[in-house]
Motif scaffolding. Structure first.
Motif, mmCIF file in Angstrom:
data_model
loop_
_atom_site.group_PDB
_atom_site.id
_atom_site.type_symbol
_atom_site.label_atom_id
_atom_site.label_comp_id
_atom_site.label_asym_id
_atom_site.label_seq_id
_atom_site.Cartn_x
_atom_site.Cartn_y
_atom_site.Cartn_z
ATOM 1 N N GLN A 1 0.819 -1.202 0.000
ATOM 2 C CA GLN A 1 0.000 0.000 0.000
ATOM 3 C C GLN A 1 0.860 1.262 0.000
ATOM 4 O OE1 GLN A 1 -3.243 -0.380 -0.385
ATOM 5 N NE2 GLN A 1 -3.057 -2.601 -0.161
ATOM 6 N N GLY A 2 0.345 2.310 -0.654
ATOM 7 C CA GLY A 2 0.981 3.622 -0.590
ATOM 8 C C GLY A 2 2.208 3.806 -1.446
ATOM 9 N N VAL A 3 2.414 2.919 -2.424
ATOM 10 C CA VAL A 3 3.569 3.053 -3.322
ATOM 11 C C VAL A 3 3.082 3.024 -4.760
ATOM 12 C CG1 VAL A 3 5.817 2.151 -4.000
ATOM 13 C CG2 VAL A 3 5.025 1.861 -1.644
ATOM 14 N N GLY A 4 3.219 4.136 -5.462
ATOM 15 C CA GLY A 4 2.791 4.205 -6.852
ATOM 16 C C GLY A 4 1.298 3.975 -7.000
ATOM 17 N N ASP A 5 0.887 3.502 -8.171
ATOM 18 C CA ASP A 5 -0.524 3.216 -8.441
ATOM 19 C C ASP A 5 -0.900 1.805 -8.002
ATOM 20 O OD1 ASP A 5 -1.421 5.683 -9.928
ATOM 21 O OD2 ASP A 5 0.310 5.111 -11.137
ATOM 22 N N GLU A 6 0.053 0.895 -8.030
ATOM 23 C CA GLU A 6 -0.153 -0.477 -7.560
ATOM 24 C C GLU A 6 1.216 -1.102 -7.328
ATOM 25 O OE1 GLU A 6 -2.202 -2.699 -10.607
ATOM 26 O OE2 GLU A 6 -1.362 -1.429 -12.178
ATOM 27 N N ALA A 7 1.298 -1.959 -6.321
ATOM 28 C CA ALA A 7 2.582 -2.571 -5.993
ATOM 29 C C ALA A 7 2.365 -3.929 -5.345
ATOM 30 C CB ALA A 7 3.390 -1.667 -5.063
ATOM 31 N N THR A 8 3.337 -4.819 -5.523
ATOM 32 C CA THR A 8 3.275 -6.173 -4.980
ATOM 33 C C THR A 8 4.638 -6.558 -4.418
ATOM 34 O OG1 THR A 8 1.601 -6.851 -6.602
ATOM 35 C CG2 THR A 8 2.858 -8.608 -5.546
ATOM 36 N N ALA A 9 4.615 -7.282 -3.285
ATOM 37 C CA ALA A 9 5.845 -7.806 -2.690
ATOM 38 C C ALA A 9 5.786 -9.332 -2.713
ATOM 39 C CB ALA A 9 6.000 -7.311 -1.254
ATOM 40 N N VAL A 10 6.849 -9.942 -3.217
ATOM 41 C CA VAL A 10 6.941 -11.396 -3.286
ATOM 42 C C VAL A 10 8.211 -11.834 -2.560
ATOM 43 C CG1 VAL A 10 7.071 -13.427 -4.777
ATOM 44 C CG2 VAL A 10 5.772 -11.412 -5.523
ATOM 45 N N ARG A 11 8.100 -12.854 -1.715
ATOM 46 C CA ARG A 11 9.272 -13.371 -1.009
ATOM 47 C C ARG A 11 9.324 -14.889 -1.129
ATOM 48 N NH1 ARG A 11 8.691 -12.567 5.403
ATOM 49 N NH2 ARG A 11 8.640 -10.372 4.793
ATOM 50 N N TYR A 12 10.516 -15.423 -1.101
ATOM 51 C CA TYR A 12 10.676 -16.877 -1.132
ATOM 52 C C TYR A 12 12.094 -17.245 -0.690
ATOM 53 C CZ TYR A 12 12.628 -15.705 -5.777
ATOM 54 O OH TYR A 12 13.331 -15.146 -6.809
ATOM 55 N N ASP A 13 12.294 -18.538 -0.415
ATOM 56 C CA ASP A 13 13.610 -19.068 -0.078
ATOM 57 C C ASP A 13 14.140 -19.829 -1.288
ATOM 58 O OD1 ASP A 13 13.313 -18.117 2.532
ATOM 59 O OD2 ASP A 13 12.343 -19.982 3.185
ATOM 60 N N LEU A 14 15.440 -19.765 -1.498
ATOM 61 C CA LEU A 14 16.038 -20.428 -2.651
ATOM 62 C C LEU A 14 17.353 -21.077 -2.236
ATOM 63 C CD1 LEU A 14 15.388 -20.793 -5.666
ATOM 64 C CD2 LEU A 14 16.890 -18.854 -6.144
ATOM 65 N N LYS A 15 17.440 -22.392 -2.439
ATOM 66 C CA LYS A 15 18.638 -23.138 -2.094
ATOM 67 C C LYS A 15 19.552 -23.212 -3.304
ATOM 68 C CE LYS A 15 21.093 -26.017 0.517
ATOM 69 N NZ LYS A 15 21.687 -25.631 1.814
ATOM 70 N N LYS A 16 20.802 -22.750 -3.136
ATOM 71 C CA LYS A 16 21.778 -22.794 -4.212
ATOM 72 C C LYS A 16 23.069 -23.383 -3.679
ATOM 73 C CE LYS A 16 21.711 -19.655 -7.324
ATOM 74 N NZ LYS A 16 20.858 -20.355 -8.311
ATOM 75 N N LYS A 17 23.982 -23.674 -4.575
ATOM 76 C CA LYS A 17 25.224 -24.313 -4.128
ATOM 77 C C LYS A 17 26.025 -23.410 -3.194
ATOM 78 C CE LYS A 17 27.855 -22.849 -8.223
ATOM 79 N NZ LYS A 17 28.652 -23.324 -9.390
ATOM 80 N N GLU A 18 25.851 -22.092 -3.319
ATOM 81 C CA GLU A 18 26.576 -21.185 -2.434
ATOM 82 C C GLU A 18 25.966 -21.116 -1.035
ATOM 83 O OE1 GLU A 18 27.027 -19.932 -6.680
ATOM 84 O OE2 GLU A 18 25.313 -20.285 -5.354
ATOM 85 N N GLY A 19 24.690 -21.501 -0.926
ATOM 86 C CA GLY A 19 24.028 -21.433 0.361
ATOM 87 C C GLY A 19 22.525 -21.256 0.202
ATOM 88 N N SER A 20 21.843 -21.007 1.326
ATOM 89 C CA SER A 20 20.394 -20.778 1.321
ATOM 90 C C SER A 20 20.125 -19.275 1.314
ATOM 91 C CB SER A 20 19.752 -21.414 2.559
ATOM 92 O OG SER A 20 19.922 -22.815 2.537
ATOM 93 N N PHE A 21 19.387 -18.833 0.322
ATOM 94 C CA PHE A 21 19.131 -17.406 0.137
ATOM 95 C C PHE A 21 17.677 -17.065 0.440
ATOM 96 C CE2 PHE A 21 22.967 -18.115 -2.127
ATOM 97 C CZ PHE A 21 23.645 -16.916 -2.143
ATOM 98 N N LYS A 22 17.488 -15.885 0.956
ATOM 99 C CA LYS A 22 16.151 -15.319 1.128
ATOM 100 C C LYS A 22 16.007 -14.194 0.118
ATOM 101 C CE LYS A 22 14.988 -16.548 5.853
ATOM 102 N NZ LYS A 22 13.819 -17.322 5.384
ATOM 103 N N GLN A 23 14.955 -14.276 -0.702
ATOM 104 C CA GLN A 23 14.745 -13.337 -1.801
ATOM 105 C C GLN A 23 13.516 -12.474 -1.556
ATOM 106 O OE1 GLN A 23 16.297 -12.705 -4.834
ATOM 107 N NE2 GLN A 23 14.718 -11.217 -5.399
ATOM 108 N N GLU A 24 13.668 -11.188 -1.821
ATOM 109 C CA GLU A 24 12.550 -10.233 -1.783
ATOM 110 C C GLU A 24 12.487 -9.525 -3.135
ATOM 111 O OE1 GLU A 24 10.458 -9.794 0.719
ATOM 112 O OE2 GLU A 24 11.514 -11.064 2.171
#
Length: 301
Positions: A187-210
């Motif tokens: 809410q309150g950013v531009g005309d419309e906005a969405t936030a997506v988050r997830y976890d991703l396992k890679k060979k370098e390690g476990s990442f948190k993505q936003e």
């Protein structure tokens, strides 16, 4: 693991995602052009058929060709002009304090390549905070800007931007290998906005993505932000990353408005008046994506 290795891994994944998004944009543009062309072709075919039958009837009745009255010229298609005509420099949309919060050990941002900076721009930063035997904290941040111009054959710039915004949000929700994916409106950013988050396992390690994406008028702004605790360091807090990513998104949206002479609250929709409708197609956004990540979730690390 070195910062250079982390950056290269992130860039490889980003380029893969960029190619997918470019194909999506090209397909959208082709569909819009075809949709605009088909009605014109049908009308032209219908007029040709009616005209021919009418001329033959006139010849049978009058014994000769009957001059046809000239039909009024059809009005040229018009489309509402796009509100925003420029983009800010991508590497300058965030304040030093915000950058210090998101990527505290980062050097200067890496500007993405673009053949038309008025329609496309991006900048990325990476940070590796080495804590010795305790491990290290890695952070990666990318801000992307894409502006759509109104076009008589394709439609209004804000509508084109809306289509792209929705596609970007969907891309972020469907990353291969992502776990614990959640999505919510911002809410309150531009005309419309969405936030997506997830976890991703890679060979370098476990990442948190936003990934947070917003549309403001005819511009789409995307912030990709991820982090990982490496070599024994604890994982970053997802809620903290989300708040920081939204902070960056709000600043970037405000920078777009400022670049076009609009003031007001950071991140709120622009109050800039609409300009007269354009009768001729304007140049569409550049087809060449920036060398850095383009706007959308990626499989990057």
């Amino acid at each position: 693991m070195s910062e250079g290795t982390m950056q290269r891994a992130a860039m490889r994944d980003q380029l893969d995602r960029r190619d997918q998004r470019e194909q999506r944009v090209k397909g959208l543009r082709r569909a819009l052009v075809c949709a605009a062309a088909v009605p014109v072709m049908l009308v032209a075919a219908g007029c040709s058929s009616d005209s021919g039958s009418g001329d033959k009837a006139a010849e049978r009745k009058d014994g000769g060709a009957k001059p046809s009255a000239s039909s009024p010229a059809s009005a040229s298609p018009t489309v509402q002009a796009a509100a925003y005509k420029a983009l800010p420099e991508a590497c300058k949309v965030l304040s030093e304090k915000t950058l210090d919060d998101l990527v505290p050990k980062a050097k200067s941002g890496k500007k993405g390549s673009s053949d038309d900076t008025s329609t496309r721009g991006s900048c990325s930063w990476s940070s590796l905070d080495n804590n010795g035997v305790k491990g290290s904290q890695f952070r990666w941040l990318n801000v992307s800007l894409l502006r759509f111009e109104s076009d008589a054959s394709r439609g209004a710039g804000d509508k084109l931007a809306q289509e792209y915004y929705r596609a970007q949000a969907q891309d972020a929700r469907s990353v291969t290998g992502a776990k614990n994916t959640t999505s919510q409106p911002v809410q309150g950013v531009g005309d419309e906005a969405t936030a997506v988050r997830y976890d991703l396992k890679k060979k370098e390690g476990s990442f948190k993505q936003e990934t947070v994406v917003a549309r403001t008028e005819n511009v789409v702004v995307t912030v990709d932000y991820n982090g990982a605790g490496l070599a024994g360091e604890k994982k970053p807090d997802g809620d903290t990353l989300n708040k920081l990513a939204q902070k960056a998104l709000k600043e970037a949206v405000a920078a777009v408005a400022k670049a076009n002479g609009a003031g007001g609250d950071a991140g709120t929709p622009s109050d800039a008046p609409s300009k007269p409708a354009s009768k001729s197609p304007s140049a569409s956004p550049s087809k060449n994506a920036s060398g850095s990540p383009s706007p959308s979730a990626s499989k990057k690390s």
